[in-house]
Motif scaffolding. Structure first.
Motif: not given
Length: 263
Positions: A141-163
Motif C-alpha cells: 500500500t501507500s504510506v503517509l509519514i507524519i513525523e517532525d524529526e528528520p532522522l526518524i522520518s528518514m528511518q521510517l521511510e527506509d523501513l516502509v520501503s523495505s517492506l
C-alpha cells in the motif's frame, strides 16, 4: 507495592495488546476488564499477579483463549476499521497472532511468551514465523509519514520501503499532512503525536479520517498519556525509541486488520 499498584502499572500495555489482538478497542478492553474481575474473585489468581507482566498476560490469555470466538459488544457501535478487523480474525490462526504480538509489540522474550501462552519456546518461534508468512501475503500500500524529526522520518521511510510499500508523502505539521492527503489518499498513516509547529498528530489524524478511512499507527514517547481508557484510543501505538521489528509488526497488523485501500 500493593497488587493493585503493580497491576495498574502494566494495564496501559495490556490494553494495547488486547486491542491489537482483537482488532477492537471495545472488545480488547472488555477482555481486560473480565481478567481483572476474575482476579478480584480469586485470591490465588490475584496473588499470582505480583509476579509482573508475565502472569498478568497469562491470566488474560487463558480468558481470551476460552472465548475469543465470541463477539463482545454491539457491532453497531464498531467503526469501519473495527468491523474489518473482526471480519479478518477468522482468517488467521489466533496462536500465531498472539506469538507475534507478544514478542514484537509487547517485547517479551520467547521464553516469557512461552510462559504466557503455555507452550514451548520452539513453538513460539514457529508461531511467529507462520504469522509473519500469513501477514506478508497482504498486498502492498501507500504510506503517509507524519513525523517532525528528520532522522526518524528518514528511518521510517527506509523501513516502509523495505517492506515493499510506497511513500505517498511525509509531513512535519498538521497542515502539511492534510495537504498530502488532499493530493493522494494513503492506505496507511504513521503519525507522531507532537509535531514541529506545536500542532498535534492526533488532530492531524482526525482531519485525515474525516476525508478517508485508513488504518493509523501512532508513535510516541509517552504511550501512557493515550492509554487511559477515558477516550477513544489508538489500536496501534508504538513507543519511542522504537525497534524496527516492532514497527514492521504493527504495519503488518494494521494492514491485516484494516483495509489497505481507502474505504
Amino acid at each position: 507495592m500493593s497488587i493493585g499498584a503493580e497491576v495498574a502499572a502494566h494495564l496501559p500495555f495490556l490494553r494495547r495488546y488486547a486491542r491489537a489482538l482483537t482488532g477492537s478497542q471495545s472488545t480488547g478492553d472488555a477482555f481486560v476488564k473480565a481478567t481483572l474481575e476474575a482476579a478480584l474473585a480469586d485470591s490465588a489468581l490475584a496473588d499470582s499477579l505480583r509476579g509482573g507482566r508475565v502472569p498478568l498476560y497469562a491470566a488474560f490469555t487463558k480468558l481470551w483463549a476460552s472465548a475469543y470466538l465470541e463477539t463482545v459488544g454491539d457491532p453497531r457501535d464498531a467503526s469501519l476499521h473495527e468491523l474489518a478487523a473482526q471480519g479478518q480474525l477468522s482468517k488467521i490462526t489466533p496462536l500465531n497472532r498472539q506469538a507475534l504480538l507478544l514478542t514484537t509489540v509487547e517485547d517479551f522474550a520467547p521464553a516469557e511468551a512461552a510462559k504466557v501462552m503455555e507452550v514451548s519456546e520452539d513453538e513460539v518461534r514457529e508461531l511467529v514465523r507462520e504469522a509473519v508468512a500469513e501477514i506478508d501475503r497482504e498486498s502492498t500500500t501507500s504510506v503517509l509519514i507524519i513525523e517532525d524529526e528528520p532522522l526518524i522520518s528518514m528511518q521510517l521511510e527506509d523501513l516502509v520501503s523495505s517492506l515493499g510499500h510506497e511513500i505517498c508523502g511525509t509531513a512535519a505539521t498538521r497542515t502539511q499532512a492534510v495537504e498530502v492527503v488532499s493530493r493522494q489518499t494513503p492506505g496507511l498513516v504513521l503519525a507522531d503525536i507532537q509535531l514541529a509547529d506545536g500542532s498535534s498528530g492526533l488532530d492531524a489524524v482526525d482531519d485525515i479520517l474525516a476525508i478517508a478511512t485508513v488504518p493509523v499507527i501512532f508513535i510516541t514517547a509517552y504511550p501512557e498519556r493515550l492509554l487511559t481508557g477515558n477516550r477513544p484510543e489508538p489500536t496501534y501505538l508504538i513507543t519511542k525509541p522504537f525497534q524496527e521489528d516492532t514497527v514492521k509488526a504493527a504495519i503488518s497488523q494494521a494492514l491485516f486488520f484494516g483495509s489497505s485501500r481507502p474505504l
